[in-house]
Design an enzyme around this catalytic site. Structure first.
Site, PDB file in Angstrom:
ATOM      1  N   THR A   9       2.659  -5.989   2.906  1.00  0.00           N
ATOM      2  CA  THR A   9       3.022  -5.084   3.520  1.00  0.00           C
ATOM      3  C   THR A   9       1.851  -3.983   3.931  1.00  0.00           C
ATOM      4  O   THR A   9       2.390  -2.777   4.310  1.00  0.00           O
ATOM      5  CB  THR A   9       4.233  -4.363   3.113  1.00  0.00           C
ATOM      6  OG1 THR A   9       3.938  -3.538   1.837  1.00  0.00           O
ATOM      7  CG2 THR A   9       5.540  -5.215   2.847  1.00  0.00           C
TER       8      THR A   9
ATOM      9  N   ASP B 192       0.777  -1.354  -0.094  1.00  0.00           N
ATOM     10  CA  ASP B 192       0.016   0.067   0.052  1.00  0.00           C
ATOM     11  C   ASP B 192       0.923   1.216  -0.062  1.00  0.00           C
ATOM     12  O   ASP B 192       0.669   2.068   0.901  1.00  0.00           O
ATOM     13  CB  ASP B 192      -0.852  -0.101   1.090  1.00  0.00           C
ATOM     14  CG  ASP B 192      -0.274   0.216   2.371  1.00  0.00           C
ATOM     15  OD1 ASP B 192      -1.025   0.713   3.555  1.00  0.00           O
ATOM     16  OD2 ASP B 192       0.909  -0.320   2.727  1.00  0.00           O
TER      17      ASP B 192
ATOM     18  N   ASP C 145       7.145   3.426   3.707  1.00  0.00           N
ATOM     19  CA  ASP C 145       8.101   2.417   4.154  1.00  0.00           C
ATOM     20  C   ASP C 145       7.969   0.943   3.155  1.00  0.00           C
ATOM     21  O   ASP C 145       8.855   0.505   2.751  1.00  0.00           O
ATOM     22  CB  ASP C 145       7.816   1.696   5.421  1.00  0.00           C
ATOM     23  CG  ASP C 145       6.353   1.694   5.925  1.00  0.00           C
ATOM     24  OD1 ASP C 145       5.536   1.941   5.125  1.00  0.00           O
ATOM     25  OD2 ASP C 145       6.302   0.613   6.789  1.00  0.00           O
TER      26      ASP C 145
ATOM     27  N   ASN D 263      -2.039  -2.074   9.639  1.00  0.00           N
ATOM     28  CA  ASN D 263      -2.662  -3.001   8.375  1.00  0.00           C
ATOM     29  C   ASN D 263      -3.839  -3.783   8.837  1.00  0.00           C
ATOM     30  O   ASN D 263      -4.511  -4.285   7.961  1.00  0.00           O
ATOM     31  CB  ASN D 263      -1.378  -3.831   8.053  1.00  0.00           C
ATOM     32  CG  ASN D 263      -0.233  -2.975   7.218  1.00  0.00           C
ATOM     33  OD1 ASN D 263      -0.567  -1.964   6.726  1.00  0.00           O
ATOM     34  ND2 ASN D 263       0.983  -3.093   7.264  1.00  0.00           N
TER      35      ASN D 263
ATOM     36  N   HIS E  83       8.942  -0.535   8.838  1.00  0.00           N
ATOM     37  CA  HIS E  83       8.042  -1.764   9.076  1.00  0.00           C
ATOM     38  C   HIS E  83       7.974  -2.837   7.892  1.00  0.00           C
ATOM     39  O   HIS E  83       8.544  -4.118   8.188  1.00  0.00           O
ATOM     40  CB  HIS E  83       6.690  -1.220   9.381  1.00  0.00           C
ATOM     41  CG  HIS E  83       6.408  -0.117  10.156  1.00  0.00           C
ATOM     42  ND1 HIS E  83       6.273  -0.469  11.727  1.00  0.00           N
ATOM     43  CD2 HIS E  83       6.139   1.160  10.533  1.00  0.00           C
ATOM     44  CE1 HIS E  83       6.011   0.608  12.327  1.00  0.00           C
ATOM     45  NE2 HIS E  83       5.959   1.355  11.640  1.00  0.00           N
TER      46      HIS E  83
HETATM   47  O1  RIB Z   1       1.712  -0.196  10.858  1.00  0.00           O
HETATM   48  C1  RIB Z   1       2.612  -0.076  10.165  1.00  0.00           C
HETATM   49  C2  RIB Z   1       2.252  -0.330   8.699  1.00  0.00           C
HETATM   50  O2  RIB Z   1       1.163   0.458   8.189  1.00  0.00           O
HETATM   51  C3  RIB Z   1       3.152  -0.333   7.671  1.00  0.00           C
HETATM   52  O3  RIB Z   1       2.902  -1.209   6.508  1.00  0.00           O
HETATM   53  C4  RIB Z   1       2.912   0.894   6.913  1.00  0.00           C
HETATM   54  O4  RIB Z   1       3.281   1.200   5.504  1.00  0.00           O
HETATM   55  C5  RIB Z   1       1.481   1.211   7.255  1.00  0.00           C
HETATM   56  O5  RIB Z   1       0.866   0.533   6.066  1.00  0.00           O
HETATM   57 CA    CA Z   2       2.580  -0.744   4.188  1.00  0.00          CA
END
Ligand code: RIB
Ligand code: CA
Length: 328
Positions: free
Chosen positions: A124, A10, A14, A167, A246
């Site tokens: 992710t 998404d 990160d 997530n 993350h």
């Molecule tokens: O909690 C961290 C997650 O939430 C990571 O994947 C960040 O990109 C957000 O999507």
């Molecule tokens: Ca993410």
């Protein structure tokens, strides 16, 4: 021989670093990136992912658009964390990579079935696409060669509510289906939660080191404008002056599980709790094995309980710096 990876993203800052890390890792053949609504809407995620892979000169990576809403709807963006466009302060211009005619869930299901036991999936973002892929292909857990996810908080507090990680919180119904689908299987999802990801972070100095080989290149400009925005967000929380990596940790752990220590356990996702919806309720004391437990359930997750953060950060910097240098 590199392992075929699919990243379900998404893209978000990160996620961007995770995509670049996958492209820069010789152990990985990034065959596809599947996009899901999370940090930003899936159309923006797809644009961002396409742009990142184009700037990384990632080669022939199939990019697929996926779910635009969580299974039960109710999506809301978090522009304060990743910026309105999802790439921090970077304002995306063009992007040229073609988008697949297959949607994300179809791509995941078909690629796993086409190459049984070969493909590693790393999720992710919210698990909506993975849940939909399970509907298309119920044998997905046994067809994938590996599955890692960034999500959950197993012995830690949440980052969206006191008990829920973003997530899982964004689509708890999808997460519940995913954890249920892997019940009792020997090959369980490697779950990288806030317990470990908030120990792995990049500082402003690290970003400078990554960009140093070609500071005015488009790739360095992307990294140099996206990651500091994310660092500013974390600094504003007062916890630390760096950005939690993350998603890159999920990729790093999928490549080399020895960067973390793991325990096998049972995870249930809370769906109804007024205060706890989206919590990854984890049987850390093996209650499910006791004679009095109602939780007589099989393991469905391998969760990371510690991480060699300096080793992961050093590898991240080294590989992204190398990518910037090669793409100068
Ligand atoms: O909690 C961290 C997650 O939430 C990571 O994947 C960040 O990109 C957000 O999507
Ligand atoms: Ca993410």
């Amino acid at each position: 021989m590199p392992t075929p990876f699919i990243l379900d993203v998404d893209t978000g800052v990160d996620d961007m670093v995770a995509l670049l890390f996958a492209v820069a890792s010789p152990e990985v053949e990034l065959v596809a990136a599947t996009c899901v609504t999370g940090n930003v809407h899936v159309d923006t995620v797809t644009r961002n992912t396409s742009l990142v892979l184009e700037l990384a000169d990632a080669g022939d990576v199939e990019i697929a658009r996926g779910a635009s809403e969580p299974l039960d709807g109710g999506w809301q963006p978090f522009p304060v964390v990743h910026g309105p466009e999802g790439l921090g302060a970077y304002v995306p211009g063009h992007h040229a990579k073609a988008i697949s005619a297959r949607n994300a869930a179809t791509l995941i299901a078909q690629e796993a079935a086409r190459r049984p036991g070969e493909v590693t999936l790393v999720a992710t973002g919210p698990l909506t696409n993975v849940a939909l892929a399970l509907e298309l292909e119920p044998a997905l857990p046994t067809l994938l060669g590996g599955f890692a996810l960034m999500g959950g908080a197993y012995r830690a507090g949440g980052n969206v509510t006191p008990r829920a990680e973003a997530n899982v919180w964004m689509d708890p119904e999808a997460a519940a289906r995913v954890f249920d689908a892997w019940s009792g299987l020997a090959r369980r999802p490697r779950c990288v939660g806030l317990d470990v990801t908030e120990r792995v972070w990049l500082t402003r100095e690290d970003v400078q080191a990554i960009c140093a080989p070609a500071p005015s290149s488009e790739l360095a400009t992307l990294i140099g404008q996206a990651v500091p925005f994310y660092i500013d967000f974390y600094a504003s929380t007062g916890r630390f002056d760096g950005a939690s990596m993350h998603d890159p940790l999920a990729v790093a752990a999928a490549i080399d599980p020895s960067v973390c220590e793991w325990i096998d356990t049972r995870v249930e996702v809370e769906l109804a709790g007024r205060w706890t919806r989206g919590e990854t309720v984890t049987d850390l004391l093996d209650i499910r094995h006791t004679r009095w437990s109602e939780w007589a359930k099989e393991e469905n997750a391998r969760i990371a309980v510690s991480v060699d953060a300096p080793r992961v950060v050093a590898r991240l910097i080294e590989r992204l710096r190398g990518l910037v240098s090669e793409r100068a």
